[in-house]
Write a protein that holds these residues in place. Structure first.
Motif, mmCIF file in Angstrom:
data_model
loop_
_atom_site.group_PDB
_atom_site.id
_atom_site.type_symbol
_atom_site.label_atom_id
_atom_site.label_comp_id
_atom_site.label_asym_id
_atom_site.label_seq_id
_atom_site.Cartn_x
_atom_site.Cartn_y
_atom_site.Cartn_z
ATOM 1 N N SER A 249 0.822 -1.219 0.000
ATOM 2 C CA SER A 249 0.000 0.000 0.000
ATOM 3 C C SER A 249 0.854 1.266 0.000
ATOM 4 O O SER A 249 0.918 1.987 1.002
ATOM 5 C CB SER A 249 -0.921 0.014 1.226
ATOM 6 O OG SER A 249 -1.799 -1.069 1.206
ATOM 7 N N THR B 63 1.807 5.200 -1.017
ATOM 8 C CA THR B 63 1.031 6.417 -1.239
ATOM 9 C C THR B 63 1.048 6.703 -2.738
ATOM 10 O O THR B 63 2.100 6.633 -3.381
ATOM 11 C CB THR B 63 1.645 7.602 -0.474
ATOM 12 O OG1 THR B 63 1.611 7.312 0.914
ATOM 13 C CG2 THR B 63 0.887 8.887 -0.735
ATOM 14 N N SER C 198 -4.779 9.191 2.853
ATOM 15 C CA SER C 198 -5.955 8.541 2.319
ATOM 16 C C SER C 198 -6.713 9.543 1.479
ATOM 17 O O SER C 198 -6.391 10.702 1.452
ATOM 18 C CB SER C 198 -6.830 8.020 3.458
ATOM 19 O OG SER C 198 -7.312 9.113 4.226
ATOM 20 N N GLY C 199 -7.709 9.080 0.810
ATOM 21 C CA GLY C 199 -8.519 9.954 -0.030
ATOM 22 C C GLY C 199 -9.024 9.173 -1.207
ATOM 23 O O GLY C 199 -8.463 8.149 -1.572
ATOM 24 N N SER C 200 -10.097 9.668 -1.774
ATOM 25 C CA SER C 200 -10.721 8.980 -2.893
ATOM 26 C C SER C 200 -10.297 9.654 -4.185
ATOM 27 O O SER C 200 -10.426 10.860 -4.345
ATOM 28 C CB SER C 200 -12.244 9.061 -2.720
ATOM 29 O OG SER C 200 -12.874 8.467 -3.809
ATOM 30 N N LEU C 201 -9.773 8.867 -5.104
ATOM 31 C CA LEU C 201 -9.335 9.376 -6.402
ATOM 32 C C LEU C 201 -10.154 8.712 -7.490
ATOM 33 O O LEU C 201 -10.411 7.512 -7.421
ATOM 34 C CB LEU C 201 -7.844 9.040 -6.626
ATOM 35 C CG LEU C 201 -7.285 9.285 -8.023
ATOM 36 C CD1 LEU C 201 -7.253 10.776 -8.343
ATOM 37 C CD2 LEU C 201 -5.913 8.669 -8.161
ATOM 38 N N GLU C 202 -10.561 9.493 -8.465
ATOM 39 C CA GLU C 202 -11.213 8.949 -9.656
ATOM 40 C C GLU C 202 -10.455 9.466 -10.873
ATOM 41 O O GLU C 202 -10.089 10.624 -10.942
ATOM 42 C CB GLU C 202 -12.672 9.407 -9.731
ATOM 43 C CG GLU C 202 -13.529 8.812 -8.640
ATOM 44 C CD GLU C 202 -14.988 9.225 -8.778
ATOM 45 O OE1 GLU C 202 -15.434 9.484 -9.914
ATOM 46 O OE2 GLU C 202 -15.659 9.302 -7.744
#
Length: 94
Positions: free
Chosen positions: A51, A53, A88-92
């Protein structure tokens, strides 16, 4: 901490060639394999942890209000001591 460049390659490539490089990296990540970068007499092998970054950055460089240079940067980052990256965070990506 000072930055040490272990490998650098920069050259004009077709979109299809770039996609092929990115596919190879994606396949290596999926398989849990190390990634070896080679260009000329330069070579480095890195083994990203489970995992790392993942940083994505879009930039414009140049004088304000004038056309400049656009870039998209993709970066995997992890601690050399074997620790996984943080954040962390949501990426699209579409």
């Amino acid at each position: 901490m000072p930055e040490e460049v272990l490998f650098k390659s920069e050259s004009k490539q077709s979109r299809a060639d770039i996609a092929s490089y990115l596919r190879t990296v994606a396949d290596k990540l999926d398989a849990g394999d190390s990634i070896t970068l080679t260009a000329g007499d330069q070579s480095v092998t890195l083994d990203p942890p489970t995992s790392p970054t993942f940083e994505v950055k879009a930039e414009r460089e140049g004088p304000t209000g004038r056309p400049g240079e656009l870039s998209i940067e993709f970066e995997l980052e992890w601690d050399e001591d074997g620790g996984d990256g943080g954040g962390s965070g949501s990426l699209e990506i579409e």
